[in-house]
Design an enzyme around this catalytic site. Structure first.
Site, short mmCIF file in Angstrom:
data_model
loop_
_atom_site.label_atom_id
_atom_site.label_comp_id
_atom_site.label_asym_id
_atom_site.label_seq_id
_atom_site.Cartn_x
_atom_site.Cartn_y
_atom_site.Cartn_z
N GLU A 63 39.48 24.27 40.22
CA GLU A 63 40.61 25.09 39.76
C GLU A 63 41.96 24.52 40.18
OE1 GLU A 63 40.11 29.19 38.77
OE2 GLU A 63 41.15 29.68 40.63
N LYS A 65 45.47 25.94 40.75
CA LYS A 65 46.29 27.17 40.88
C LYS A 65 47.25 27.02 42.04
CE LYS A 65 43.09 30.13 43.50
NZ LYS A 65 42.32 31.35 43.59
N LYS A 125 42.30 29.99 32.44
CA LYS A 125 42.03 31.07 33.40
C LYS A 125 43.18 32.05 33.31
CE LYS A 125 39.11 32.13 36.81
NZ LYS A 125 39.66 32.20 38.15
N GLU A 174 32.72 36.92 33.09
CA GLU A 174 32.74 37.15 34.54
C GLU A 174 32.40 38.59 34.90
OE1 GLU A 174 36.14 35.61 36.87
OE2 GLU A 174 36.34 37.68 37.57
N ASN A 195 31.86 36.77 40.17
CA ASN A 195 33.02 36.62 41.05
C ASN A 195 32.72 37.30 42.38
OD1 ASN A 195 35.47 36.16 42.23
ND2 ASN A 195 36.62 36.54 40.34
N GLU A 225 31.70 32.23 41.70
CA GLU A 225 33.16 32.06 41.70
C GLU A 225 33.78 32.70 42.94
OE1 GLU A 225 33.31 33.25 36.94
OE2 GLU A 225 34.85 33.97 38.29
N SER A 226 34.72 32.01 43.52
CA SER A 226 35.56 32.50 44.64
C SER A 226 34.86 32.45 45.99
CB SER A 226 36.03 33.95 44.44
OG SER A 226 36.70 34.13 43.24
O1 LIG Z 1 42.59 35.33 43.82
C1 LIG Z 1 43.15 36.43 43.67
O2 LIG Z 1 43.93 36.92 44.51
C2 LIG Z 1 42.89 37.25 42.43
C3 LIG Z 1 43.43 38.52 42.35
C4 LIG Z 1 43.22 39.27 41.19
C5 LIG Z 1 42.51 38.77 40.15
C6 LIG Z 1 41.97 37.47 40.23
C7 LIG Z 1 42.16 36.73 41.37
N1 LIG Z 1 41.69 35.45 41.46
C8 LIG Z 1 41.00 34.76 40.44
C9 LIG Z 1 39.79 34.16 41.01
O3 LIG Z 1 38.83 34.85 41.08
C10 LIG Z 1 39.87 32.79 41.62
O4 LIG Z 1 41.02 32.11 41.20
C11 LIG Z 1 38.68 31.85 41.41
O5 LIG Z 1 37.46 32.48 41.32
C12 LIG Z 1 38.66 30.82 42.57
O6 LIG Z 1 38.56 31.48 43.79
P1 LIG Z 1 38.86 30.74 45.19
O7 LIG Z 1 37.97 29.55 45.27
O8 LIG Z 1 38.54 31.75 46.23
O9 LIG Z 1 40.29 30.35 45.17
#
Ligand SMILES: O=C(O)c1ccccc1NCC(=O)[C@H](O)[C@H](O)COP(=O)(O)O
Length: 266
Positions: A63, A65, A125, A174, A195, A225-226
């Site tokens: 990603e 961002k 995204k 998702e 997620n 994800e995340s």
């Molecule tokens: O990341 C946030 O704060 C968030 C808040 C509200 C809606 C979506 C959000 N994030 C999008 C994502 O879920 C992440 O960008 C993506 O899955 C990557 O996650 P990470 O590796 O933890 O940065």
């Protein structure tokens, strides 16, 4: 007492305003003409993931961002094209580019620039709730879109899914809980994103993926994800046969994001 709107609710409310603002500047008909004029064939996003999985490798959607509502600014020195080149070198299967401006400091231009710079498939995204954004995604070169079940009524989800597929794009659907997963499984999806972040509370738990796995048919590819930060996180996922990952923050905080990707996954 009135319920406080969650961050997801605020993002989606703002998104509906943004769509109206954008429609006033550029009609959906013009977007359709742009798609025709671009004459661009979408790159196979699912295919790129399948290819990594076929080699027994992890498939990483890396990603790009700058910031997020939960973490604020994640990367000050933000050059999307350099990051894309670094991810390509590090072995990413695909790229994820945040295009939401207000909450993630993203931009459509980042996606366009990145896609010109590397040959990897790219997912837009964003918080997609309207046909306009699906046409816009293809017009700016997206190969795949994200549809978040928590943001959409099932009928609209299905409609947007079908529209994206008609335009030749892949879709990452998702979910975050069992009810959303059941809704997603009504569609003929190949990719299901779980997620680990609750988009209402920001709480992150990798158990979200582990808890939902048991009810997912074998023909689906699960993308976790995340919240993937360590080699142990990856090993735990792979131990449960989850081999596709969407990773943002832990790569974005590294001096060289692609090098970090390679260290974590290879
Ligand atoms: O990341 C946030 O704060 C968030 C808040 C509200 C809606 C979506 C959000 N994030 C999008 C994502 O879920 C992440 O960008 C993506 O899955 C990557 O996650 P990470 O590796 O933890 O940065």
């Amino acid at each position: 007492m009135m319920n406080t709107p969650t961050i997801l609710k605020k993002i989606v409310e703002r998104k509906f305003q943004e769509i109206e603002e954008r429609k006033a500047l550029l009609s959906i008909e013009v977007l359709k003409d742009q798609i025709q004029a671009n004459n661009d064939t979408p790159r196979g996003f699912i295919q790129a993931i399948e290819s990594k999985l076929g080699q027994n490798s992890a498939a990483v959607i890396a990603e790009i961002k700058k910031a997020s509502p939960s973490k604020g600014v994640i990367r000050e020195n933000f050059n999307p094209q350099e990051i894309a080149l670094s991810y390509k070198k590090g072995g990413a299967a695909c790229l994820s580019v945040l295009t939401d401006v207000d909450y993630f400091q993203g931009s459509d231009a980042y996606l366009q620039d990145v896609r010109k710079t590397v040959d990897l498939p790219v997912i837009r995204k964003d918080f997609i709730v309207d046909d306009y954004q699906v046409f816009e995604a293809r017009a700016i070169g997206a190969d795949c879109i994200l549809l978040i079940v928590a943001c959409l009524e099932p009928e609209r989800l299905s409609h947007l899914y079908n529209l994206a597929v008609e335009l030749g794009m892949d879709v990452l659907v998702e979910v975050h809980d069992a009810a959303e997963l059941q809704t997603a499984l009504e569609l003929p999806i190949r990719l299901v994103g779980i997620n680990n972040r609750n988009l209402h509370t920001f709480e992150v738990s990798l158990d979200t993926t582990f808890d939902l796995l048991g009810t997912i048919p074998d023909d689906k590819i699960v993308v976790t994800e995340s919240g993937i930060h360590t080699i142990d996180d990856i090993a735990a996922m792979r131990g449960h046969n989850v081999n596709a990952f969407l990773v943002g923050e832990s790569l974005m905080r590294a001096d060289d994001p692609g090098e970090r990707l390679a260290e974590m996954f290879l």
